[in-house]
Design a protein around this motif. Sequence first.
Motif, PDB file in Angstrom:
ATOM      1  N   MET A 139       8.502  10.983  -5.103  1.00 24.17           N
ATOM      2  CA  MET A 139       8.314  11.171  -3.787  1.00 24.17           C
ATOM      3  C   MET A 139       9.438  10.434  -3.007  1.00 24.17           C
ATOM      4  O   MET A 139       9.868   9.438  -3.395  1.00 24.17           O
ATOM      5  N   ALA A 140       9.615  10.616  -1.778  1.00 21.37           N
ATOM      6  CA  ALA A 140      10.511   9.930  -0.887  1.00 21.37           C
ATOM      7  C   ALA A 140      10.086   8.695  -0.600  1.00 21.37           C
ATOM      8  O   ALA A 140       8.946   8.438  -0.399  1.00 21.37           O
ATOM      9  N   ASN A 141      10.959   7.607  -0.599  1.00 22.86           N
ATOM     10  CA  ASN A 141      10.845   6.287  -0.222  1.00 22.86           C
ATOM     11  C   ASN A 141       9.697   5.609  -1.452  1.00 22.86           C
ATOM     12  O   ASN A 141       8.927   4.703  -1.052  1.00 22.86           O
ATOM     13  N   GLN A 142       9.520   6.203  -2.582  1.00 17.69           N
ATOM     14  CA  GLN A 142       8.608   5.436  -3.600  1.00 17.69           C
ATOM     15  C   GLN A 142       9.256   4.305  -3.970  1.00 17.69           C
ATOM     16  O   GLN A 142      10.182   4.231  -4.363  1.00 17.69           O
ATOM     17  N   ALA A 143       8.482   3.310  -3.896  1.00 22.02           N
ATOM     18  CA  ALA A 143       8.808   1.804  -4.523  1.00 22.02           C
ATOM     19  C   ALA A 143       8.994   1.909  -6.022  1.00 22.02           C
ATOM     20  O   ALA A 143       8.132   2.515  -6.645  1.00 22.02           O
ATOM     21  N   ILE A 144       9.916   1.265  -6.500  1.00 19.98           N
ATOM     22  CA  ILE A 144      10.180   1.220  -8.011  1.00 19.98           C
ATOM     23  C   ILE A 144       9.411  -0.213  -8.229  1.00 19.98           C
ATOM     24  O   ILE A 144       9.828  -1.386  -7.925  1.00 19.98           O
ATOM     25  N   PRO A 145       8.541  -0.439  -8.832  1.00 26.26           N
ATOM     26  CA  PRO A 145       7.481  -1.790  -9.108  1.00 26.26           C
ATOM     27  C   PRO A 145       8.244  -2.630 -10.280  1.00 26.26           C
ATOM     28  O   PRO A 145       9.192  -2.241 -10.893  1.00 26.26           O
ATOM     29  N   THR A 146       7.775  -3.916 -10.258  1.00 27.91           N
ATOM     30  CA  THR A 146       7.984  -4.831 -11.129  1.00 27.91           C
ATOM     31  C   THR A 146       7.364  -4.651 -12.506  1.00 27.91           C
ATOM     32  O   THR A 146       6.291  -4.095 -12.359  1.00 27.91           O
TER      33      THR A 146
END
Length: 211
Positions: free
Chosen positions: A27-34
């Motif tokens: 998805m657009a602007n999907q965050a990449i988590p720790t």
Amino acid sequence: GVFTDGPQQGLIGHGMFTLGDDWGIHMANQAIPTPPVTSSQIQTWVKNASAHGVPLSLDMEMWEDQSYAQTTMNIFTALDSAVASHPLFTMKNNTDGDIKYSGTWTVSSGRNAGDYKDDIESTEANGDAFEFSFTGTGVDYIAPRDAAYGSVDIYVDNVFKQTVNATSTIYQPLQTLFGIKGLANGSHTIKGIKKDGSSMAVDAFVVYNQP
């Protein structure tokens, strides 16, 4: 490692783990988590899998512009250091002093393209060559594949082995373009001479130390 019965008989077990909360960016602007695991945990998994002959894959989330979570890259950096000191094989970067380059070569670094140690050596002139001196029983020549790369003539201990081709429609880092094992344990050389294509690259070598 290998299934001895059932519908998977003859196949090798394979462990796969995600270092994020999904297998990729959807998805657009999907965050990449720790990552939910630590470097020491991953290294323990690798050691246990190696003891049982099971390969592992680690899935790393990355944007199309090749940006990533630094915490994830830190895990791979630590794992790389652990693998490089493995008793049965050694990774040698393209800047290692045992690699001699003839002709006009340049170093490209900091590209975040997935290359070993984030750099490669490359040349554009046919006839330019690399020669790597090593002690062991085998060696792999690691380099990227891409549309710009062409054919390389490979020699081991000054004996022609084969011509390998590094052409690909997309950039593929960390490709084993040539490998040989079962050499007498001792000093050897592997040499590559650029034959055609726009460029030839060297990323790394894997030296095998099995008796």
